[in-house]
Design an enzyme around this catalytic site. Structure first.
Site, PDB file in Angstrom:
ATOM      1  N   ASP A 145      31.537   7.618  37.553  1.00 56.70           N
ATOM      2  CA  ASP A 145      31.506   6.558  38.560  1.00 56.70           C
ATOM      3  C   ASP A 145      30.907   5.263  38.023  1.00 56.70           C
ATOM      4  O   ASP A 145      30.812   4.279  38.750  1.00 56.70           O
ATOM      5  CB  ASP A 145      30.718   7.033  39.788  1.00 56.70           C
ATOM      6  CG  ASP A 145      30.991   6.209  41.034  1.00 56.70           C
ATOM      7  OD1 ASP A 145      32.130   5.728  41.179  1.00 56.70           O
ATOM      8  OD2 ASP A 145      30.081   6.040  41.859  1.00 56.70           O
ATOM      9  N   SER A 158      32.715   3.118  46.507  1.00 56.54           N
ATOM     10  CA  SER A 158      33.660   4.210  46.284  1.00 56.54           C
ATOM     11  C   SER A 158      34.094   4.786  47.625  1.00 56.54           C
ATOM     12  O   SER A 158      33.270   4.973  48.528  1.00 56.54           O
ATOM     13  CB  SER A 158      33.001   5.310  45.436  1.00 56.54           C
ATOM     14  OG  SER A 158      32.545   4.789  44.208  1.00 56.54           O
ATOM     15  N   GLN A 197      40.085   7.618  41.428  1.00 58.32           N
ATOM     16  CA  GLN A 197      39.207   7.118  42.487  1.00 58.32           C
ATOM     17  C   GLN A 197      39.852   5.929  43.176  1.00 58.32           C
ATOM     18  O   GLN A 197      40.501   5.104  42.525  1.00 58.32           O
ATOM     19  CB  GLN A 197      37.852   6.683  41.942  1.00 58.32           C
ATOM     20  CG  GLN A 197      36.887   6.192  43.018  1.00 58.32           C
ATOM     21  CD  GLN A 197      35.567   5.685  42.463  1.00 58.32           C
ATOM     22  OE1 GLN A 197      35.335   4.477  42.406  1.00 58.32           O
ATOM     23  NE2 GLN A 197      34.706   6.601  42.053  1.00 58.32           N
TER      24      GLN A 197
END
Length: 314
Positions: A232, A256, A306
């Site tokens: 991430d 996110s 993502q």
């Protein structure tokens, strides 16, 4: 388990305890002590059979870092699964921004225990509300068909500038991103988005070498959770590069939204791995990014997808 992790298991506040740490030339903590603190954060406190509690580091931004809550949730799931079953996939949704000043409670639902596969669902809760949910699948090792795409041709990590060197001219503009402790050693292959933005939009791609900045215990679950944490860090940079904007230097609001990972082959998170990311699309204030992790030997070890919320303010 490291000494810091053992202390945190007995007292979660130990993860916040100050201790001497090495500093980069720009005065930012890094190295083994900082990595040990991250390991301690992932060593959750067991409250009940299927309930765990985690904390955030003292040096946190306004919201809990998404990689942290994903890593902790995966630890919670893994603690309810036999050690011979390895994580092969996870799918997660970020529901609310987490508050780093209070603990996070992780509730594990034992969905299925099959002969080959085990499935777990985890909900992270703060103040009685879900902030994150994760589904993870574990599998007994099996043999079968084997192929993978080759790793891109890139310079070796030792030949590239350190993160500290890369960020030095931009420290004041990047604020917290330049001051945060660094448990992960990062070496950008492509120009960082905070540099390339000055030349205008470019290819929606970002490549960076990564490794845990120290040595980790021989715990397969821990290495997978460290990779989930690291996944991430730079993934959405591929979206930002295409539009010549970056956190801190432009008025970008981001978070996110969901995150998926598939783990293909064994690896160690304290060895170098290449994170090759690109963005196929951005629309509706959302950006989609895909990433591939390659080991130093060129083997494809994990794939990531993502979608992130990305609002560029006037």
């Amino acid at each position: 388990m490291t000494e810091v992790a053992r202390a945190a298991a007995a007292d979660p506040a130990a993860a916040h305890a100050p201790e001497p740490v090495p500093l980069t030339p720009d005065g930012v903590p890094h190295g083994q002590p900082v990595l040990d603190r991250l390991v301690a954060l992932l060593d959750l406190e067991r409250i009940e059979e299927n309930i765990f509690r985690g904390v955030s580091p003292a040096e946190s931004p306004v919201r809990v870092f998404g990689g942290q809550v994903a890593g902790q949730a995966l630890v919670a799931a893994g603690r309810t699964v036999p050690a011979d079953r390895k994580v092969h996939s996870l799918h997660a949704y970020f529901i609310r921004g987490g508050d780093p000043s209070i603990p996070i409670v992780y509730e594990v639902d034992r969905i299925r225990d099959g002969r080959s596969f085990t499935t777990r669902r985890v909900v992270a809760v703060q103040r009685g509300k879900a902030i994150f949910s994760l589904s993870a699948s574990f599998q007994l090792p099996e043999s079968g068909m084997d192929h993978a795409e080759p790793m891109p041709e890139v310079p070796a990590p030792e030949t590239l500038p350190t993160y500290s060197e890369r960020i030095a001219p931009y420290r004041e503009r990047l604020g917290w991103f330049a001051r945060a402790p660094r448990p992960i050693d990062l070496r950008y292959v492509t120009e960082p988005a905070w540099v390339s933005r000055e030349a205008g939009p470019r290819e929606a791609r970002n490549q960076v070498w990564m490794r845990a900045d120290g040595r980790l215990p021989d715990d397969d679950l821990l290495h997978v959770c460290l990779l989930a944490y690291a996944s991430d860090l730079t993934l959405l940079d591929s979206v930002l590069a295409r539009h010549a904007v970056y956190w801190g230097t432009d008025k970008v609001i981001g978070a996110s939204l969901d995150h998926a990972m598939w783990f293909h082959r064994p690896f160690r998170a304290d060895d170098w791995f290449l994170y090759d990311c690109e963005s196929p699309s951005a629309s509706g204030a959302r950006g989609l990014a895909t990433g591939r992790f390659f080991g130093r030997d060129g083997g494809l070890v994990a794939t990531v997808v993502q979608e992130g919320l990305l609002r560029v303010m006037p």
